[in-house]
Scaffold this motif. Structure first.
Motif, PDB file in Angstrom:
ATOM      1  N   ARG A   1       1.203 -73.612 -49.402  1.00 41.36           N
ATOM      2  CA  ARG A   1       1.266 -75.057 -49.671  1.00 41.36           C
ATOM      3  C   ARG A   1       1.926 -75.837 -48.540  1.00 41.36           C
ATOM      4  O   ARG A   1       2.988 -76.431 -48.711  1.00 41.36           O
ATOM      5  CB  ARG A   1       2.030 -75.317 -50.978  1.00 41.36           C
ATOM      6  CG  ARG A   1       1.437 -74.653 -52.195  1.00 41.36           C
ATOM      7  CD  ARG A   1       0.387 -75.432 -52.879  1.00 41.36           C
ATOM      8  NE  ARG A   1       0.739 -76.788 -53.243  1.00 41.36           N
ATOM      9  CZ  ARG A   1      -0.114 -77.598 -53.867  1.00 41.36           C
ATOM     10  NH1 ARG A   1      -1.317 -77.180 -54.173  1.00 41.36           N
ATOM     11  NH2 ARG A   1       0.236 -78.829 -54.159  1.00 41.36           N
ATOM     12  N   HIS A   2       1.330 -75.852 -47.373  1.00 46.94           N
ATOM     13  CA  HIS A   2       1.825 -76.616 -46.220  1.00 46.94           C
ATOM     14  C   HIS A   2       3.249 -76.234 -45.847  1.00 46.94           C
ATOM     15  O   HIS A   2       3.976 -77.048 -45.285  1.00 46.94           O
ATOM     16  CB  HIS A   2       1.753 -78.130 -46.486  1.00 46.94           C
ATOM     17  CG  HIS A   2       0.480 -78.568 -47.129  1.00 46.94           C
ATOM     18  ND1 HIS A   2      -0.716 -78.620 -46.444  1.00 46.94           N
ATOM     19  CD2 HIS A   2       0.185 -78.916 -48.412  1.00 46.94           C
ATOM     20  CE1 HIS A   2      -1.668 -79.011 -47.266  1.00 46.94           C
ATOM     21  NE2 HIS A   2      -1.157 -79.185 -48.480  1.00 46.94           N
TER      22      HIS A   2
ATOM     23  N   ASP B   1      -4.196 -67.075 -54.339  1.00 44.64           N
ATOM     24  CA  ASP B   1      -4.484 -68.161 -53.392  1.00 44.64           C
ATOM     25  C   ASP B   1      -3.357 -69.193 -53.432  1.00 44.64           C
ATOM     26  O   ASP B   1      -2.596 -69.275 -54.399  1.00 44.64           O
ATOM     27  CB  ASP B   1      -5.819 -68.824 -53.773  1.00 44.64           C
ATOM     28  CG  ASP B   1      -6.358 -69.748 -52.680  1.00 44.64           C
ATOM     29  OD1 ASP B   1      -5.977 -69.580 -51.501  1.00 44.64           O
ATOM     30  OD2 ASP B   1      -7.177 -70.633 -53.002  1.00 44.64           O
ATOM     31  N   ASN B   2      -3.264 -69.960 -52.363  1.00 48.34           N
ATOM     32  CA  ASN B   2      -2.384 -71.149 -52.303  1.00 48.34           C
ATOM     33  C   ASN B   2      -0.909 -70.827 -52.432  1.00 48.34           C
ATOM     34  O   ASN B   2      -0.181 -71.514 -53.155  1.00 48.34           O
ATOM     35  CB  ASN B   2      -2.801 -72.166 -53.393  1.00 48.34           C
ATOM     36  CG  ASN B   2      -4.289 -72.438 -53.392  1.00 48.34           C
ATOM     37  OD1 ASN B   2      -4.992 -72.076 -54.329  1.00 48.34           O
ATOM     38  ND2 ASN B   2      -4.779 -73.035 -52.335  1.00 48.34           N
TER      39      ASN B   2
ATOM     40  N   TYR C   1      -3.210 -75.969 -44.209  1.00 45.45           N
ATOM     41  CA  TYR C   1      -2.219 -74.911 -44.011  1.00 45.45           C
ATOM     42  C   TYR C   1      -1.816 -74.366 -45.375  1.00 45.45           C
ATOM     43  O   TYR C   1      -1.273 -75.087 -46.204  1.00 45.45           O
ATOM     44  CB  TYR C   1      -1.022 -75.504 -43.269  1.00 45.45           C
ATOM     45  CG  TYR C   1       0.209 -74.627 -43.145  1.00 45.45           C
ATOM     46  CD1 TYR C   1       0.124 -73.253 -43.021  1.00 45.45           C
ATOM     47  CD2 TYR C   1       1.471 -75.211 -43.122  1.00 45.45           C
ATOM     48  CE1 TYR C   1       1.263 -72.475 -42.892  1.00 45.45           C
ATOM     49  CE2 TYR C   1       2.618 -74.447 -42.991  1.00 45.45           C
ATOM     50  CZ  TYR C   1       2.509 -73.075 -42.881  1.00 45.45           C
ATOM     51  OH  TYR C   1       3.638 -72.311 -42.757  1.00 45.45           O
ATOM     52  N   ASP C   2      -2.122 -73.096 -45.608  1.00 48.59           N
ATOM     53  CA  ASP C   2      -1.801 -72.503 -46.910  1.00 48.59           C
ATOM     54  C   ASP C   2      -1.624 -71.002 -46.725  1.00 48.59           C
ATOM     55  O   ASP C   2      -1.286 -70.559 -45.613  1.00 48.59           O
ATOM     56  CB  ASP C   2      -2.907 -72.839 -47.928  1.00 48.59           C
ATOM     57  CG  ASP C   2      -2.350 -73.020 -49.345  1.00 48.59           C
ATOM     58  OD1 ASP C   2      -1.453 -72.251 -49.724  1.00 48.59           O
ATOM     59  OD2 ASP C   2      -2.811 -73.909 -50.070  1.00 48.59           O
TER      60      ASP C   2
ATOM     61  N   GLN D   1       0.217 -66.540 -43.936  1.00 48.34           N
ATOM     62  CA  GLN D   1      -0.020 -67.965 -43.777  1.00 48.34           C
ATOM     63  C   GLN D   1      -1.401 -68.134 -43.157  1.00 48.34           C
ATOM     64  O   GLN D   1      -1.777 -67.392 -42.258  1.00 48.34           O
ATOM     65  CB  GLN D   1       1.034 -68.560 -42.852  1.00 48.34           C
ATOM     66  CG  GLN D   1       2.453 -68.306 -43.323  1.00 48.34           C
ATOM     67  CD  GLN D   1       3.477 -68.912 -42.386  1.00 48.34           C
ATOM     68  OE1 GLN D   1       3.556 -70.126 -42.247  1.00 48.34           O
ATOM     69  NE2 GLN D   1       4.254 -68.062 -41.747  1.00 48.34           N
TER      70      GLN D   1
END
Ligand code: SAH
Ligand code: DHB
Ligand code: MG
Length: 246
Positions: free
Chosen positions: A169-170, A165-166, A212-213, A205
């Protein structure tokens, strides 16, 4: 960078695709009441995790980063009756809330919560022969992602699915100048995957109620030495050109 439409669309998808789920609702309420950070996967992401685990036929699942047990409930629901899940958490309070949430979900017999820093718990799982895991979900402290990847590989078999996950990071993940330890952790993980050579991976994405990640999905393609070791140098060179099977 957040668009309110992303949340509206998530709400629409939840209303149509994820029918009332009192267990997950209670999990969120208990986690909020206990003051846990509201950073669990979103409902549609949780369903994606469940579906990936089901499609993979996972019987033995590892999660790093339990929080209140939301994603653990989603993943454990994919397990067959004799399936098992191990989830690692460093914060006693998070583990305690997760234990109650899993109990309420009727999943405590299948899910083992291990309290402590994951890098201390993972060697114990290895010595207890808890692997190989069929699916590993990495969702804890980003700076340790590459080390977690190495452990995921040690505890895996050919065909093991790894989800992270993640990873976007934008959009900061593409910034080579970033000094944010979380971004550096994700970039090291991605470097590790490309250096390792025995994972086939992609990353998507995502936008939604969490902003947004992105999610990374990988499949272990071969057994071998731990991540980062150049085990290929001791083998005959492969013929040049694309591998035949991908
Ligand atoms: N997977 C959860 C969210 C996890 S949030 C869900 O979607 O429902 C990240 C969690 O990782 C937090 O609970 C945090 O306490 C835990 N964590 C952070 N560092 C850790 C470490 N070194 N070892 C184990 N857990 C850790
Ligand atoms: C955040 C989101 C996550 O999914 C996570 O695992 C950790 C932090 C965040 O939005 O800060
Ligand atoms: Mg996360």
């Amino acid at each position: 960078m957040t668009d309110p439409t992303w949340t509206t669309v998530d709400e629409y998808l939840e209303s149509k695709l994820l029918p009332d789920d009192p267990v997950l609702t209670a999990c969120l309420e208990a986690s909020r009441a206990a003051g846990l950070p509201e950073i669990q996967v979103s409902p549609v992401q949780g369903r994606l995790l469940q579906l990936v685990a089901e499609v993979a036929g996972a019987r033995n699942i590892l999660e790093i980063g339990t929080l209140g047990g939301y994603s653990a409930i989603c993943l454990a629901r994919a397990l067959p009756p004799d399936g098992r899940m191990t989830t690692l958490e460093i914060e006693p309070k998070h583990a305690e809330v997760a234990r109650a949430n899993l109990e309420r979900a009727g999943l405590s017999a299948k899910v083992d919560i291990r309290l402590g820093p994951a890098l201390e718990t993972l060697p114990k799982l290895e010595s207890e022969h808890r692997g190989p895991f069929d699916l590993v979900f990495l969702d804890a402290d980003r700076p340790n992602n590459r080390a977690y990847l190495a452990w995921a590989l040690r505890l895996s078999r050919v065909g093991t699915v790894i989800v992270v996950d993640n990873v976007v990071r934008h959009g900061e993940v593409a910034d080579a100048a970033s000094r944010d330890p979380h971004v550096l952790g994700v970039r090291e993980l991605i470097d590790g995957i490309s250096a390792e050579g025995r994972l086939r991976a992609t990353a998507l994405q995502t936008v939604g109620r969490k902003g947004y990640d992105g999610f990374l999905l990988a499949r272990v393609e071969a057994t071998g030495s731990p991540a980062g070791a150049d085990h290929r140098s001791t083998r005959p060179k492969r013929p040049s050109g694309p591998a035949q099977d991908r």
